[in-house]
Each structure stands twice: as structure tokens, then as C-alpha cells.
Design a protein around this motif. Structure first.
Motif, PDB file in Angstrom:
ATOM      1  N   MET A   1       0.858  -1.173   0.000  1.00  0.00           N
ATOM      2  CA  MET A   1       0.000   0.000   0.000  1.00  0.00           C
ATOM      3  C   MET A   1       0.898   1.227   0.000  1.00  0.00           C
ATOM      4  O   MET A   1       1.821   1.331   0.806  1.00  0.00           O
ATOM      5  CB  MET A   1      -0.900  -0.029   1.228  1.00  0.00           C
ATOM      6  N   LYS A   2       0.610   2.131  -0.886  1.00  0.00           N
ATOM      7  CA  LYS A   2       1.332   3.400  -0.953  1.00  0.00           C
ATOM      8  C   LYS A   2       0.355   4.501  -0.552  1.00  0.00           C
ATOM      9  O   LYS A   2      -0.763   4.555  -1.063  1.00  0.00           O
ATOM     10  CB  LYS A   2       1.855   3.620  -2.369  1.00  0.00           C
ATOM     11  N   TRP A   3       0.768   5.367   0.376  1.00  0.00           N
ATOM     12  CA  TRP A   3      -0.110   6.406   0.915  1.00  0.00           C
ATOM     13  C   TRP A   3       0.263   7.780   0.397  1.00  0.00           C
ATOM     14  O   TRP A   3       1.442   8.092   0.222  1.00  0.00           O
ATOM     15  CB  TRP A   3      -0.053   6.391   2.441  1.00  0.00           C
ATOM     16  N   PHE A   4      -0.767   8.602   0.164  1.00  0.00           N
ATOM     17  CA  PHE A   4      -0.603   9.966  -0.319  1.00  0.00           C
ATOM     18  C   PHE A   4      -1.481  10.890   0.513  1.00  0.00           C
ATOM     19  O   PHE A   4      -2.508  10.476   1.027  1.00  0.00           O
ATOM     20  CB  PHE A   4      -1.034  10.080  -1.788  1.00  0.00           C
ATOM     21  N   SER A   5      -1.077  12.152   0.613  1.00  0.00           N
ATOM     22  CA  SER A   5      -1.900  13.162   1.298  1.00  0.00           C
ATOM     23  C   SER A   5      -1.933  14.414   0.438  1.00  0.00           C
ATOM     24  O   SER A   5      -0.929  14.789  -0.159  1.00  0.00           O
ATOM     25  CB  SER A   5      -1.298  13.530   2.657  1.00  0.00           C
ATOM     26  N   VAL A   6      -3.091  15.040   0.386  1.00  0.00           N
ATOM     27  CA  VAL A   6      -3.205  16.311  -0.323  1.00  0.00           C
ATOM     28  C   VAL A   6      -2.851  17.432   0.649  1.00  0.00           C
ATOM     29  O   VAL A   6      -2.921  17.267   1.869  1.00  0.00           O
ATOM     30  CB  VAL A   6      -4.614  16.513  -0.917  1.00  0.00           C
ATOM     31  N   LYS A   7      -2.473  18.580   0.105  1.00  0.00           N
ATOM     32  CA  LYS A   7      -2.103  19.718   0.951  1.00  0.00           C
ATOM     33  C   LYS A   7      -3.288  20.185   1.774  1.00  0.00           C
ATOM     34  O   LYS A   7      -4.439  20.061   1.357  1.00  0.00           O
ATOM     35  CB  LYS A   7      -1.595  20.878   0.092  1.00  0.00           C
ATOM     36  N   ASN A   8      -2.980  20.736   2.917  1.00  0.00           N
ATOM     37  CA  ASN A   8      -4.008  21.246   3.812  1.00  0.00           C
ATOM     38  C   ASN A   8      -4.585  22.551   3.273  1.00  0.00           C
ATOM     39  O   ASN A   8      -3.912  23.303   2.575  1.00  0.00           O
ATOM     40  CB  ASN A   8      -3.428  21.463   5.205  1.00  0.00           C
ATOM     41  N   SER A   9      -5.819  22.801   3.601  1.00  0.00           N
ATOM     42  CA  SER A   9      -6.493  24.028   3.204  1.00  0.00           C
ATOM     43  C   SER A   9      -5.890  25.217   3.954  1.00  0.00           C
ATOM     44  O   SER A   9      -5.613  25.120   5.155  1.00  0.00           O
ATOM     45  CB  SER A   9      -7.985  23.917   3.521  1.00  0.00           C
ATOM     46  N   ALA A  10      -5.696  26.316   3.278  1.00  0.00           N
ATOM     47  CA  ALA A  10      -5.172  27.519   3.935  1.00  0.00           C
ATOM     48  C   ALA A  10      -6.217  28.133   4.866  1.00  0.00           C
ATOM     49  O   ALA A  10      -5.889  28.841   5.803  1.00  0.00           O
ATOM     50  CB  ALA A  10      -4.743  28.535   2.880  1.00  0.00           C
ATOM     51  N   ILE A  11      -7.480  27.844   4.593  1.00  0.00           N
ATOM     52  CA  ILE A  11      -8.565  28.412   5.383  1.00  0.00           C
ATOM     53  C   ILE A  11      -8.902  27.541   6.592  1.00  0.00           C
ATOM     54  O   ILE A  11      -9.063  28.037   7.699  1.00  0.00           O
ATOM     55  CB  ILE A  11      -9.824  28.603   4.505  1.00  0.00           C
ATOM     56  N   LYS A  12      -9.003  26.252   6.367  1.00  0.00           N
ATOM     57  CA  LYS A  12      -9.361  25.339   7.449  1.00  0.00           C
ATOM     58  C   LYS A  12      -8.402  24.157   7.441  1.00  0.00           C
ATOM     59  O   LYS A  12      -8.250  23.491   6.426  1.00  0.00           O
ATOM     60  CB  LYS A  12     -10.799  24.857   7.283  1.00  0.00           C
ATOM     61  N   GLY A  13      -7.767  23.911   8.567  1.00  0.00           N
ATOM     62  CA  GLY A  13      -6.828  22.796   8.662  1.00  0.00           C
ATOM     63  C   GLY A  13      -7.537  21.484   8.951  1.00  0.00           C
ATOM     64  O   GLY A  13      -8.362  21.406   9.854  1.00  0.00           O
ATOM     65  N   PHE A  14      -7.246  20.462   8.157  1.00  0.00           N
ATOM     66  CA  PHE A  14      -7.808  19.133   8.356  1.00  0.00           C
ATOM     67  C   PHE A  14      -6.704  18.195   8.809  1.00  0.00           C
ATOM     68  O   PHE A  14      -5.559  18.324   8.370  1.00  0.00           O
ATOM     69  CB  PHE A  14      -8.421  18.604   7.053  1.00  0.00           C
ATOM     70  N   PRO A  15      -7.025  17.201   9.649  1.00  0.00           N
ATOM     71  CA  PRO A  15      -6.017  16.215  10.040  1.00  0.00           C
ATOM     72  C   PRO A  15      -5.485  15.489   8.810  1.00  0.00           C
ATOM     73  O   PRO A  15      -6.188  15.362   7.796  1.00  0.00           O
ATOM     74  CB  PRO A  15      -6.784  15.252  10.941  1.00  0.00           C
ATOM     75  N   GLU A  16      -4.273  14.990   8.904  1.00  0.00           N
ATOM     76  CA  GLU A  16      -3.662  14.330   7.748  1.00  0.00           C
ATOM     77  C   GLU A  16      -4.479  13.133   7.268  1.00  0.00           C
ATOM     78  O   GLU A  16      -4.625  12.924   6.062  1.00  0.00           O
ATOM     79  CB  GLU A  16      -2.238  13.878   8.063  1.00  0.00           C
ATOM     80  N   TRP A  17      -5.046  12.341   8.191  1.00  0.00           N
ATOM     81  CA  TRP A  17      -5.775  11.151   7.751  1.00  0.00           C
ATOM     82  C   TRP A  17      -6.984  11.509   6.887  1.00  0.00           C
ATOM     83  O   TRP A  17      -7.347  10.756   5.990  1.00  0.00           O
ATOM     84  CB  TRP A  17      -6.187  10.276   8.948  1.00  0.00           C
TER      85      TRP A  17
END
Length: 64
Positions: A1-17
Motif C-alpha cells: 500500500m502506498k499512501w498519499f496526502s493532499v495539501k491542507n487548506s489555507a482556510i481550514k486545517g484538516f487532520p492528515e488522515w
């Protein structure tokens, strides 16, 4: 399994998961089960009963 994350929103921060997804060796994409309109643990229990694959990442369930 290879994992990727999209960049966080500049307005609202979301947890990495929340911003993550995985791709397995067969090319199947796994997204957070929390995207469903039911509780995450309910989705997980359904995967156990119907044989749908699921994986745990950062203490959260991910499904195809």
C-alpha cells in the motif's frame, strides 16, 4: 500500500488522515470510511461482514 496526502487548506486545517488516500498493489484506491454518511465504525463492521477489503491507517478505517 502506498499512501498519499493532499495539501491542507489555507482556510481550514484538516487532520492528515482526512486528506489521505492509499493505492494498493492492484491499483485499488482506498479512501477514509468517514466519508460515508454513517459512522466510521459501522462502515468497518460492514466490510467485515461482506468481505470488502479495508485497511487501517493513522487509527482510521479506509475502504475502496
Amino acid at each position: 500500500m502506498k499512501w498519499f496526502s493532499v495539501k491542507n487548506s489555507a482556510i481550514k486545517g484538516f487532520p492528515e488522515w482526512v486528506r489521505s488516500f492509499g493505492i494498493d498493489e492492484e491499483g485499488i484506491v482506498f479512501v477514509p470510511a468517514a466519508m460515508a454518511k454513517v459512522e466510521e465504525n459501522e462502515v468497518y463492521l460492514c466490510t467485515l461482514s461482506d468481505g470488502t477489503p479495508s485497511v487501517m491507517y493513522k487509527k482510521h478505517c479506509f475502504v475502496p
